[in-house]
Write an enzyme that holds these catalytic residues in place. Structure first.
Site, PDB file in Angstrom:
ATOM      1  N   ARG A 197      71.152  60.648  79.258  1.00 16.30           N
ATOM      2  CA  ARG A 197      70.205  60.919  78.164  1.00 16.30           C
ATOM      3  C   ARG A 197      70.220  59.774  77.159  1.00 16.30           C
ATOM      4  NH1 ARG A 197      67.958  65.349  79.570  1.00 16.30           N
ATOM      5  NH2 ARG A 197      69.214  66.884  80.694  1.00 16.30           N
ATOM      6  N   ASP A 198      69.011  59.411  76.690  1.00 12.66           N
ATOM      7  CA  ASP A 198      68.904  58.379  75.663  1.00 12.66           C
ATOM      8  C   ASP A 198      69.550  58.902  74.383  1.00 12.66           C
ATOM      9  OD1 ASP A 198      66.766  55.754  75.274  1.00 12.66           O
ATOM     10  OD2 ASP A 198      67.647  56.648  73.477  1.00 12.66           O
ATOM     11  N   ASN A 215      60.867  48.408  79.806  1.00 14.41           N
ATOM     12  CA  ASN A 215      60.639  47.251  78.949  1.00 14.41           C
ATOM     13  C   ASN A 215      61.401  46.054  79.502  1.00 14.41           C
ATOM     14  OD1 ASN A 215      59.160  48.814  77.041  1.00 14.41           O
ATOM     15  ND2 ASN A 215      61.099  49.633  76.268  1.00 14.41           N
ATOM     16  N   GLU A 239      65.670  45.998  74.512  1.00 17.47           N
ATOM     17  CA  GLU A 239      66.853  45.899  73.641  1.00 17.47           C
ATOM     18  C   GLU A 239      68.137  45.725  74.450  1.00 17.47           C
ATOM     19  OE1 GLU A 239      66.904  49.321  71.086  1.00 17.47           O
ATOM     20  OE2 GLU A 239      64.899  48.895  70.330  1.00 17.47           O
ATOM     21  N   VAL A 240      68.227  46.405  75.558  1.00 21.99           N
ATOM     22  CA  VAL A 240      69.456  46.368  76.366  1.00 21.99           C
ATOM     23  C   VAL A 240      69.158  45.605  77.660  1.00 21.99           C
ATOM     24  CG1 VAL A 240      71.254  47.720  77.494  1.00 21.99           C
ATOM     25  CG2 VAL A 240      70.175  48.596  75.403  1.00 21.99           C
ATOM     26  N   HIS A 292      66.595  49.303  83.040  1.00 21.89           N
ATOM     27  CA  HIS A 292      66.525  50.755  82.862  1.00 21.89           C
ATOM     28  C   HIS A 292      65.072  51.169  82.841  1.00 21.89           C
ATOM     29  CE1 HIS A 292      66.704  48.806  78.918  1.00 21.89           C
ATOM     30  NE2 HIS A 292      65.924  49.777  78.448  1.00 21.89           N
ATOM     31  N   HIS A 332      62.760  54.382  81.336  1.00 23.49           N
ATOM     32  CA  HIS A 332      62.755  55.554  80.468  1.00 23.49           C
ATOM     33  C   HIS A 332      61.895  56.618  81.145  1.00 23.49           C
ATOM     34  CE1 HIS A 332      63.931  53.301  76.650  1.00 23.49           C
ATOM     35  NE2 HIS A 332      63.526  52.302  77.404  1.00 23.49           N
TER      36      HIS A 332
HETATM   37  P1  AMP Z   1      64.888  49.300  75.566  1.00 23.34           P
HETATM   38  O1  AMP Z   1      64.225  48.989  74.262  1.00 23.34           O
HETATM   39  O2  AMP Z   1      63.904  49.618  76.645  1.00 23.34           O
HETATM   40  O3  AMP Z   1      65.897  48.255  75.963  1.00 23.34           O
HETATM   41  O4  AMP Z   1      65.643  50.666  75.346  1.00 23.34           O
HETATM   42  C1  AMP Z   1      67.023  50.803  75.168  1.00 23.34           C
HETATM   43  C2  AMP Z   1      67.281  52.269  74.958  1.00 23.34           C
HETATM   44  O5  AMP Z   1      68.673  52.478  75.016  1.00 23.34           O
HETATM   45  C3  AMP Z   1      66.811  52.815  73.604  1.00 23.34           C
HETATM   46  O6  AMP Z   1      65.875  53.875  73.838  1.00 23.34           O
HETATM   47  C4  AMP Z   1      68.090  53.319  72.958  1.00 23.34           C
HETATM   48  O7  AMP Z   1      67.887  54.500  72.228  1.00 23.34           O
HETATM   49  C5  AMP Z   1      68.995  53.532  74.153  1.00 23.34           C
HETATM   50  N1  AMP Z   1      70.431  53.458  73.898  1.00 23.34           N
HETATM   51  C6  AMP Z   1      71.094  52.507  73.213  1.00 23.34           C
HETATM   52  N2  AMP Z   1      72.418  52.735  73.249  1.00 23.34           N
HETATM   53  C7  AMP Z   1      72.591  53.857  73.996  1.00 23.34           C
HETATM   54  C8  AMP Z   1      73.722  54.609  74.407  1.00 23.34           C
HETATM   55  N3  AMP Z   1      74.972  54.252  74.069  1.00 23.34           N
HETATM   56  N4  AMP Z   1      73.527  55.708  75.166  1.00 23.34           N
HETATM   57  C9  AMP Z   1      72.277  56.073  75.521  1.00 23.34           C
HETATM   58  N5  AMP Z   1      71.161  55.404  75.165  1.00 23.34           N
HETATM   59  C10 AMP Z   1      71.315  54.321  74.410  1.00 23.34           C
END
Ligand code: AMP
Length: 122
Positions: free
Chosen positions: A34-35, A93, A101-102, A106, A108
């Site tokens: 879960r996000d 993304n 961001e990560v 991944h 969503h």
């Molecule tokens: P993106 O902008 O597509 O890279 O999305 C990264 C997603 O990771 C965001 O929706 C964040 O809310 C989610 N996120 C960041 N850290 C964590 C975590 N520790 N556990 C679960 N989701 C996370």
């Protein structure tokens, strides 16, 4: 485009068990959880266990077994979460313009309310 994987990203730490997650599904090559900051009633992230930066990197370099496992994991999460009837959205993304961001691939899975148009203007 060649990709360099940063193994200090948050999802790499989740895969190594260094930080917790709320797991929805785990398969041989994939993990769904879960996000942390859900943007819809259902907001699940699905990641491959391998070191892939984004979808393009994965599609170019992952094994067939990893790709099949990953796509089927997305389908299995949708089934488990019961989103098929009312509908859902799949987003991945990538990079700067995609506002990723990560830097670990991944997708969503978003569902549970009418999600609005795909992109806000601007
Ligand atoms: P993106 O902008 O597509 O890279 O999305 C990264 C997603 O990771 C965001 O929706 C964040 O809310 C989610 N996120 C960041 N850290 C964590 C975590 N520790 N556990 C679960 N989701 C996370």
């Amino acid at each position: 485009m060649s990709y360099t994987y940063d193994d200090q990203n948050i999802f790499a730490k989740i895969l190594r068990g260094e930080i917790p997650n709320t797991t929805v599904l785990e398969t041989e090559h994939s993990l769904a959880f879960r996000d942390l900051y859900p943007q819809a009633p259902t907001h699940v992230l699905v990641i491959p266990k391998g070191p892939y930066v984004c979808f393009d990197h994965f599609a170019q370099t992952a094994s067939d077994a990893e790709i099949v496992d990953y796509i089927r994991a997305v389908g299995e999460v949708c089934k488990q979460e019961g989103v098929a009837e009312d509908g859902w959205r799949l987003i991945s993304n990538a990079g700067h313009d995609g506002v990723q961001e990560v830097p670990h691939l991944h997708v969503h899975i978003l569902a549970g309310r009418v999600l609005g148009r795909m992109l806000a203007k601007g």
